[in-house]
Design a protein around this motif. Sequence first.
Motif, PDB file in Angstrom:
ATOM      1  N   LEU A  80      -9.380   0.077   2.761  1.00 41.08           N
ATOM      2  CA  LEU A  80      -8.636  -0.748   1.816  1.00 41.08           C
ATOM      3  C   LEU A  80      -8.309  -2.103   2.420  1.00 41.08           C
ATOM      4  O   LEU A  80      -8.346  -3.139   1.761  1.00 41.08           O
ATOM      5  N   LEU A 121      -0.704  -0.807  -4.597  1.00 44.26           N
ATOM      6  CA  LEU A 121      -1.982  -0.138  -4.382  1.00 44.26           C
ATOM      7  C   LEU A 121      -1.653   1.302  -4.021  1.00 44.26           C
ATOM      8  O   LEU A 121      -1.116   1.580  -2.952  1.00 44.26           O
ATOM      9  N   LEU A 153      -7.791  -5.159  -0.608  1.00 43.27           N
ATOM     10  CA  LEU A 153      -7.285  -4.741  -1.914  1.00 43.27           C
ATOM     11  C   LEU A 153      -5.764  -4.827  -2.046  1.00 43.27           C
ATOM     12  O   LEU A 153      -5.239  -4.776  -3.139  1.00 43.27           O
ATOM     13  N   LEU A 211       0.873  -1.176   0.000  1.00 44.05           N
ATOM     14  CA  LEU A 211       0.000   0.000   0.000  1.00 44.05           C
ATOM     15  C   LEU A 211       0.909   1.226   0.000  1.00 44.05           C
ATOM     16  O   LEU A 211       1.724   1.405   0.900  1.00 44.05           O
ATOM     17  N   ARG A 246       1.102   2.444  -9.911  1.00 45.64           N
ATOM     18  CA  ARG A 246      -0.155   1.765  -9.597  1.00 45.64           C
ATOM     19  C   ARG A 246      -0.185   0.330 -10.121  1.00 45.64           C
ATOM     20  O   ARG A 246      -0.836  -0.536  -9.550  1.00 45.64           O
TER      21      ARG A 246
END
Lengths: 402, 444
Positions: free
Chosen positions: B438, B367, B443, B339, B363
């Motif tokens: 998230l 994430l 994710l 992340l 990206r």
Amino acid sequence: MKGDKKYLIGLIVILGLYIFYEFQKPKELDWTPTYHFKDKIPFGTYVTHDLMEDMFDGREANHSFSTIYYNETNGVERTNQLMIGNQILLSELDFDALLSFVEEGYTVMMVASQLSRRLTDSLDFEMGINEAFATANISEIQDGLVGELKSKVHFNIEGRESEVYTFPFAASLSYFKEYNDDNWEALAVNEDDGAVVLKLKDTNGQLILSSLPMAFTNYFVLDEKTSGFAETMLSFFPKDELLTHNEFYHIGRVEPTSKVRFFLRHAPLKWAMYLLIVVILIFMLFEAKRRQRVIPVVKPLKNTTLEFVNVLGRLYYRQSDHIKLARKRIAYWKEFVRSHYNLRTEKLDQYFIDELVRKSGREEATIRNLVSVALQIEEEREMSSGELLLLEKQLNEFYDIK
Amino acid sequence: MKRFWKSFFITNRFFLITGIFIFLFLVAYFFPVLFGITRVLFLAFVAAFLVDAIILYRVRKPLTGIRDCAEKFSNGDDNEIRITLESSYPQRVFIKVIDELPVQFQKRDQVFELDLASGEVKVISYPLKPVKRGEYLFGLLNVFATTQLGLVRRRTQLGDEHAVAVYPSFIQMRKYELLAISNQLTDHGIKKIRRIGNNMEFEQIKNYVIGDDYRKVNWKATARKSELMVNQYQDERSQQVYSVIDKGRMMQMPFDKMSLLDYAINASLVISNIALKKGDKAGIITFQQKVNSILPASSRNIQLNLILEHLYKQKTAYKEADYSRLYATLKRKVTQRSLILLYTNFESLSSLKRQLGHLRRIRKQHLLVCIIFENTEVDQLINSKGEDIEEVYTKGIAEQLVYEKKLIVKELQAHGIHTVLTAPKELSVNTINKYLELKARGLI
């Protein structure tokens, strides 16, 4: 401290330049009649004193700054007396002392445009303004040195030829209007036979009066045409005797009239003044003291957004493309509606209006107006400033800005 | 003697009274009767002045006091300072305290007034809110004492100079940490996200509440307790959370005197702490014209301290940020999908578009959450009435600025980049929300 140094140097440079300028610039002449023996200004008597030295075998004339009476009572040596001034005022004691001088065989010469009332009354003469000059109107004394108004003076002494001395108006303001022929002998007269120098008859010594004090000043003594007058006058003094120039009677010279002196003369005011000075000193000393350490100035970061917006706003305003701005504002409004009321804004139809009225709680008329303006803006090419202001009003109503 | 001179001050009352005396003397000129009385009064006044000075200087060590504060201050928060004062004057004195604050506060009037009886102890406490990290140097305490007469003021300097280090906001860090554990974050506007992803790590069986996924009902347990029970699963652990801080030009802008950079640093600390508490690995990357520092993500016990020190040391020249170098570094150094919380700011769509390519490439592997800031300075302008046409223009431009921020968010989202658009003040809360969301959606 580093920053301070820069200012200090700057200050010194400016001060230096100022001093230089002060030295450079021509001195303005001082036209005050001081009759002071040290003054080299036009109406001082420095040159006259030089002349006296020459005439009295290099002996310098004495100077006195106290009254005749005071000198006499304090055992100052008696000498011949010369007094020069615009105005000579004598007290009774002075007057008596003066007469005793003359009785004892000394020579006293008083030169002034105006003499003490005591003198005129008891010695039987009267002074007056030169009538020819009465109408003249001058503001500065030096204006009276030039021009047509003049007085011609000549000596009237038996067995001596005399030149004619021409004095300008400023130097010959007054003359002896009336005098008793039995007592007085006119040694010099002007063109109208008015006496300008008188001598008392039948005395041991001499009492000589003159109405032309200016004739003894540097200005006229240095002028070859008029220097003879002062010379002749001084020659009335016996050559081998001491001469004292008494400057006490120069009115307006001995004691400067300042405001501070006025304060000092009265005890309460003196206290007030001294207290004020002391307090100011204490204030400066104590208030200048550090109460805490020095905190240097550090400029905080600045948020320049508002400045930026203002500049940009002004730039757009210069262009004054009203329709472009109106479109921007409608776009923002639509975004507002989308994010706040969750409505689609592609079609501004009746459904949209109804929903917006329901969700926002604004008047239907307000929203209907706004929608119609929005539609209009999309189609039109131009817009007046009045319409833009109207749009602002309608938007404010919608956003509920008061 | 020098010490006496340095401690001797005169009050305004003294100057006021002498002023009155000057006035009285002036009046005495007109009314001579007053002169004598005024003189007597004046002598009495001088005597009172001397007496006052003697009273104040009779005591050798009149006051004791100390300034108490923490060794480390938390940036952007109120930190308490306590000043304890004790008087040894034989009578009641009036005290004025001037505290010499560190230069960063630019405050020259930290003044307190109080009165102290003989032997009395009083405590002054006040908050200080630093807005910059770094070393802060406190000076002395200047204590001015006056007696009832109030003509002379004696200064005593107490305490000594000492330094305090201002760290990124550890106060906020603790606050959110406790809340995260005790599940009270909702009080602070932290949203509870319905779990969508399904992580298979079992944690516990708990009572069913409305909103729980009914597919997770544990029927055996329900039968045993005759209440509806569900299985609860743990969030995925040991994921990497990188706080990437842009130290470039755009982050210099201050809001409420604190720069965006410091807001970002505070938020990174908070989020790193929560990530560590949740069992994730936290790391820090900072960059401007090049990547300045990398603290690799880890979940070691000392990691939080390392992060704190790392953030404390951050300095910047506010150069233009180079995203290509950031991308290159991430590509090389961060190999595991992570992340990436990118704290940055874009003021216009065009400035975003210049960097969009790099962001998109980041990206692909990670994430990416872009955290950008609302410009709260223009709020007031937008909510004001435009009176003339020029003001309407200015207002229109301000609206345009806000609108553009929303377009930026749209643009980023269109490229699959998560975005947090937040007012600087709400940065920490909004970032935590995003992180929790998230996490919950699984994710990463």
